[in-house]
Design an enzyme around this catalytic site. Structure first.
Site, mmCIF file in Angstrom:
data_model
loop_
_atom_site.group_PDB
_atom_site.id
_atom_site.type_symbol
_atom_site.label_atom_id
_atom_site.label_comp_id
_atom_site.label_asym_id
_atom_site.label_seq_id
_atom_site.Cartn_x
_atom_site.Cartn_y
_atom_site.Cartn_z
ATOM 1 N N ASP A 1 -4.087 2.935 -5.430
ATOM 2 C CA ASP A 1 -2.506 2.895 -4.913
ATOM 3 C C ASP A 1 -2.298 1.725 -4.038
ATOM 4 O O ASP A 1 -0.963 1.930 -3.513
ATOM 5 C CB ASP A 1 -2.412 4.403 -4.131
ATOM 6 C CG ASP A 1 -3.185 4.436 -2.814
ATOM 7 O OD1 ASP A 1 -4.188 3.539 -2.602
ATOM 8 O OD2 ASP A 1 -2.719 5.060 -1.803
ATOM 9 N N LYS B 1 -6.330 10.048 10.534
ATOM 10 C CA LYS B 1 -6.160 9.573 9.300
ATOM 11 C C LYS B 1 -7.126 9.756 8.230
ATOM 12 O O LYS B 1 -6.413 10.107 6.941
ATOM 13 C CB LYS B 1 -6.003 7.947 9.545
ATOM 14 C CG LYS B 1 -5.498 7.428 8.240
ATOM 15 C CD LYS B 1 -5.628 5.599 8.427
ATOM 16 C CE LYS B 1 -5.459 5.056 7.120
ATOM 17 N NZ LYS B 1 -5.238 3.533 7.482
ATOM 18 N N ASP C 1 0.842 -1.192 0.020
ATOM 19 C CA ASP C 1 -0.156 -0.062 -0.133
ATOM 20 C C ASP C 1 0.833 1.252 -0.001
ATOM 21 O O ASP C 1 2.100 1.226 0.657
ATOM 22 C CB ASP C 1 -0.893 0.147 1.201
ATOM 23 C CG ASP C 1 -2.278 0.889 0.922
ATOM 24 O OD1 ASP C 1 -2.142 1.566 -0.066
ATOM 25 O OD2 ASP C 1 -3.049 0.778 1.871
#
Length: 1140
Positions: free
Chosen positions: A1084, A925, A856
């Site tokens: 991603d 986050k 990741d």
């Protein structure tokens, strides 16, 4: 059952013949053309009917006559380029023969009837054109139209549509074979024939009139065309303009007309299609809406019939409209000549010569044109007549519109209707799309494309199934080679026009209206004690949503009860929402790929938006090859189900679920909605009543959310269980920014933790020397622990918890349950099972692993910003610079926010003191991740508020104040850590604002050559008239509207970063394919086998460096300046010249 029988009758009578489609499109065209001044909808016009065959009058049976018209047509095309010439240049030998033939036949007919050939005078005494009659359009009662005889048909005998009324009003009338006797006084035409005719003569007249009716009509049309062509030639002839089909093809009226013509031709109603085209052609205000594609529709029809005369007339209409024939036009002409026996080679040579003069080559016919059935063979036959050795070099570019293979079943839509009903708009859109898919099915079958596609695909699948894979040959290239080997027959190219969204909705509304009116059931079907009568199955009603009145279609309770009693234990899905059981068709163009039969676009967009399709059509084929190949690489990854894990999940799902493990519980576990009587409410105060109301709303919302989550999980697990023994594939496409997505919407690897856990690669590879290490590191990553530890530290931690790993694999539900505390519990459990199987094998290095290992990105958006701005500090925070231990930007932001909180707490700020001990990585986050993608402070506050509510110990009364405080600190922290990011964002935002203010939408091109445009325009409301209800559509993608400045400027920075993110992923996918890796991405997050993780990491980093080694921002600036500023400087310069 009566309900079933009634529906089948409706289904078979309407869907397969599509007659109901015509009034919908007619109404749509009439609505779009409401500005037309001439309205003859109620006019009474008497005229002679055209021939039912739809074919024109023959100008001669020999090929020499054909040569004559084609010779002159080529001359017209040449002189049209050079400007106006004398009108006599347009009088061709073909036209002279037509005039002579018409004159001769008219004289013979008049001689038989004993009529003197005299010119007809109008009321003002001026001579009319020879061979024409006087026609009156009457709009007041009492006035009558001149008639040739009692047998002449009037408008009232035709179908009462506005289109046909306009067609009749604009059509030339040929009835000069019978004299019109005027009554005395007011000059009205008499209904009785001339007195000198006897009764026998009258019968002979009627018989002859029937025989010559079609000929007279066609001759008059030819003369009308000749007269108009001469008038056009005598005026200053404008140069022929190449029609901009890419820009105009999708306009409202034009697209509706195109769909209408195709539907008419498909159903065999050629006369209706011809009348519509002539109607628009004869009216100048409508002719401007036509493009060459509309004329080509009819050219292909006449080419199929082998009617050279009609082809010639269509070319004259094209010339008259000021358009230029394109490849499809010449292809139709050559096809027609190929179908004509003994066609003169001179005619074919002149066509080929004219093509060359127009800048077209014969090779392009076979490379770019769409062939159906035997069209290609007919064109090739015509060319071989003059060039026997010609063989086209095939480099096929595919543009296929793949229709759905599943028959339309409106009963399925009915069975999916919830008891509470469904919005009319949603239901109408679904039904309309089903009809469109069915239409595409028939078109593909009619064009004989299915057999050819089957042969090519079978050979393609055999190549993929071979053990020895050649990674130097791309799937797209394999497909092209196979298609070149099967070049005969129809091309795999669908030129069906996409129906406009408004037409689809109107058509669906029409179907819903039929269902409401005609679908009925016996009232005593469930209770024999009731009186037997027919009652409607569906009801139309209104409800309010967000203070707006919305039309709903609600099923009758009897129908709901019937469905529940007969409920099956299996779910029924459309084929296009399921994974494929065979490899996807490789993407070879923007419109061909993915499913074998289901229509799929390479770029998914907002329903009705077409700006992206226009840009893609303008692209050179080679510019899209890298994008297409990357999609093929993602779609060719084969999958299978992790059956042991699936069985565990299904057991928990059937046993009331588990919210902690993301298995939604059933509705029986939902909070009870309390009901209060009026007597009970009377005892409560106003504050208590308000509290009860809030609790009631909260309970209803919770029940609704639980039901939605439960059904979503049911869909996913049902599909997984259905596929448990299969190998399957996920075809991919992309959004308008280039981000890739699997086409099946319910079950794919982009789903939740549960869905990802039950998916493994179908192809297994041995772990090798480093595979087990990567499995252990991957497990630690899934737990969310050791974020700041190095890879060696994570591996060491995994070795210390091997007992917990093995216990989780052996006793997932009855053991220590260590795996349940992981951030991604189900993927962690799957990884535990894989590690257990590997370590217990005789040799772990030879253990065949199907498990996908993830790598990741570290806040990928910030990585791209840091690379673009060459921001060293920011790059360090997101692991773009080598460090001893991995950096975690989320933990870094949380740490800096905590420092801000401590400082404010010392100053006595209350909310900073309350937040002590509650600021964590998890709280900040999501906001940090989405800041680079355009999240605002308001959106960020909502994200933090949601996270704080999940913390049990945090005081709920401070949630709003705390979220407001934290979002400010997060933004301040990011501004300090990433100095270049905000500057780049501000430049992108300001550029987009200026572009939108100038009236343009923001466009750019990715480094891989993918064109991107932001489809954000000002919202307009469009009313669709319907018999059951008028629908109000909110359209935000209309390119004719001004751009939405706020959306354009706010969306440009995140969309631009998304396009770079997708470019990096595609580059990685292409190089991984060359290296023989199995590669899959979730934006991603890159997946591959444990054996090839090191190789994938190397490729990923190399392509990121290669991407950002290019001057991306400089190239973007140059593109924007050239596109949006070059015209401004030219305009200023011209203004200065004018002022001087």
């Amino acid at each position: 059952m009566l309900l079933h029988v009634c529906f089948l009758l409706y289904h078979n009578a309407s869907i397969f013949s599509l007659p109901f489609f015509f009034p919908v499109l007619e109404a749509r065209i009439q609505q779009l053309q409401s500005d037309i001044v001439l309205d003859v909808q109620h006019a009474k016009v008497q005229l002679v009917n055209a021939s039912k065959s739809g074919r024109g009058a023959s100008s001669g049976k020999s090929p020499k006559n054909v040569s004559g018209w084609r010779t002159e047509l080529l001359k017209v095309g040449q002189t049209g380029k050079g400007g106006g010439k004398d009108a006599s240049a347009y009088k061709s030998r073909w036209m002279e023969k037509l005039i002579q033939e018409k004159t001769t036949k008219t004289k013979k007919l008049n001689l038989k009837l004993g009529i003197e050939d005299k010119p007809v005078k109008s009321r003002k005494g001026k001579l009319m054109l020879p061979g024409t009659t006087q026609k009156n359009i009457l709009t007041k009662a009492g006035k009558k139209t001149a008639s040739t005889s009692k047998k002449s048909k009037t408008l009232k005998n035709q179908e009462p549509t506005a289109i046909q009324a306009d067609t009749m009003a604009g059509a030339p009338v040929a009835a000069a074979t019978v004299p019109i006797r005027k009554a005395k006084g007011k000059g009205k035409a008499s209904k009785e024939p001339a007195p000198e005719f006897s009764e026998a003569r009258d019968q002979e007249l009627a018989e002859l009139e029937r025989k010559t009716e079609a000929k007279a009509q066609e001759l008059a049309e030819v003369e009308k065309l000749e007269w108009k062509l001469n008038q056009w030639a005598m005026s200053a002839s404008p140069e022929l303009v190449q029609d901009n089909s890419e820009a105009r093809m999708y306009e409202g009226v034009q697209l509706s007309v195109h769909c209408y013509l195709e539907a008419c031709v498909f159903c065999g109603d050629i006369d209706r299609a011809q009348r519509l085209l002539l109607t628009h052609h004869r009216m100048i205000s409508r002719r401007n809406l036509l493009n060459i594609g509309l004329y080509n529709v009819m050219m292909r029809v006449w080419a199929k019939k082998g009617s050279l005369n009609q082809i010639g007339r269509m070319f004259i209409l094209v010339e008259e409209a000021g358009l230029k024939p394109n490849l499809t036009s010449y292809c139709a002409a050559l096809e027609c000549m190929g179908r004509t026996p003994n066609c003169s080679p001179k005619v074919i040579n002149r066509v080929l010569r004219q093509m060359k003069e127009d800048g077209l080559c014969v090779e392009e016919l076979f490379r770019l044109c769409v062939f159906r059935q035997d069209e290609r063979d007919m064109v090739l036959r015509a060319i071989h007549t003059v060039e026997p050795d010609f063989q086209p070099s095939i480099n096929t570019v595919l543009h296929t519109f793949d229709p759905n293979n599943v028959d339309i079943c409106h009963c399925q839509s009915l069975s999916n209707l919830p008891p509470s009903g469904e919005s009319l708009h949603i239901l109408a859109k679904e039904l309309g799309n089903r009809v469109h898919n069915k239409f595409c099915i028939r078109m593909k079958s009619h064009n004989q494309m299915v057999d050819k596609l089957s042969h090519i695909y079978n050979e393609y699948a055999e190549l993929l199934a071979k053990d020895s894979k050649d990674f130097d040959v791309l799937p797209r290239e394999r497909w092209w080679k196979l298609e070149a080997e099967h070049s005969s027959g129809p091309s795999l190219l669908g030129d069906n026009t996409q129906w406009p969204h408004t037409v689809v909705v109107e058509l669906g509304t029409y179907l819903v209206d039929l269902m409401v009116k005609h679908m009925k059931v016996n009232s005593d079907i469930l209770n024999p004690a009731n009186d037997r009568k027919f009652i409607p199955v569906l009801y139309h009603m209104y409800t309010f949503r967000s203070n707006k009145q919305v039309g709903f279609i609600k099923p009758h309770p009897i129908l709901t009860q019937m469905q529940q009693d007969a409920m099956e234990t299996t779910l029924t899905f459309d084929s296009y929402v399921m994974p494929m059981l065979c490899p996807p068709v490789p993407w070879t163009s923007a419109k061909f790929g993915a499913y074998l039969l289901t229509p799929t676009k390479m770029m998914r967009t907002v329903v009705g938006a077409n700006q992206h399709e226009i840009l893609l059509e303008k692209c050179q084929d080679a510019d899209l090859h890298a994008v297409l190949d990357s999609l093929n690489q993602l779609g060719n990854a084969a999958w299978r189900i992790n059956q042991p894990l699936l069985d565990i999940i299904i057991s928990i799902f059937n046993d009331k679920g588990n919210e902690k493990l993301d298995i939604p519980p059933p509705n029986s576990e939902a909070p009870k909605i309390l009901r209060y009587s009026q007597q009970d409410l009377a005892t409560y105060s106003s504050a208590e009543k308000a509290h009860l109301k809030r609790e009631l709303v909260k309970a209803k919302k919770k029940c609704s959310e639980m039901h939605s989550l439960r059904m979503d999980a049911l869909y996913k697990l049902s599909i997984a269980n259905h596929m448990r023994d299969e190998v399957f594939w996920f075809p991919h496409n992309m959004d308008f920014r280039g981000r890739t997505y699997p086409c099946p919407p319910y079950f794919n690897h982009l789903g939740s933790d549960v869905t990802r856990a039950i998916l493994v690669f179908a192809e297994g590879k041995p772990l090798g020397p480093g595979g087990l290490k990567w499995l252990k590191i991957h497990l630690v990553n899934l737990t969310g622990l050791k974020k700041r530890s190095s890879l060696a530290g994570r591996l060491e931690y995994a070795n210390t918890i091997m007992d917990d790993i093995l216990d989780s694999a052996d006793n997932p539900l009855n053991g220590k349950k260590w795996w349940q505390n992981a951030d991604e519990p189900w993927q962690a459990l799957a990884c535990c099972m894989e590690i257990a199987n590997a370590v217990r094998s005789p040799d772990p290095t030879h253990f065949i692993s199907h498990f996908p290992v993830h790598q990741d990105g570290s806040c990928n958006g910030l990585q791209h910003y840091a690379a673009l701005g060459r921001d060293v500090i920011g790059a360090t925070s997101v692991n773009l610079i080598p460090c001893e231990v991995p950096q975690d930007v989320y933990s870094g932001v949380a740490q800096q926010v905590e420092e801000f909180r401590v400082r404010d707490s010392e100053k006595g700020l209350k909310i900073a003191q309350v937040l002590e001990g509650f600021i964590s990585r998890k709280v900040v986050k999501q906001t940090v991740m989405t800041v680079v993608y355009g999240v605002t402070r308001y959106g960020g506050r909502l994200q933090i508020e949601k996270r704080l509510k999940e913390v049990d110990d945090f005081p709920k009364e401070y949630v709003w104040d705390a979220s407001h405080y934290l979002v400010q600190q997060v933004f301040s922290s990011l501004k300090e850590m990433f100095t270049g990011t905000r500057e780049i964002q501000d430049w992108l935002t300001e550029s987009a604002r200026l572009i939108a203010k100038s009236g343009n939408t923001v466009e750019w091109v990715t480094p891989l050559g993918l064109p991107i445009i932001q489809p954000y325009h000002r919202t307009r409301t469009q009313m669709l008239k319907g018999t059951i209800q008028d629908l109000s559509l909110q359209i935000t993608h209309d390119s004719k509207q001004k751009p939405d400045t706020v959306k354009q400027k706010n969306a440009f920075p995140p969309n631009f970063i998304h396009s770079l993110d997708s470019t990096h992923m595609m580059l990685t996918a292409l190089y991984c394919y060359s290296a023989g890796l199995t590669f899959v991405s979730v934006h991603d997050c890159f997946w591959t086998h444990a054996l090839t993780v090191d190789t994938m990491n190397k490729v990923c980093r190399e392509q990121f460096v290669a991407l950002h080694s290019q001057p991306i921002l400089q190239e973007l600036s140059n593109f924007l300046l050239q596109k949006y500023c070059s015209g401004v400087s030219q305009t200023k310069k011209s203004r200065r010249l004018i002022l001087k």
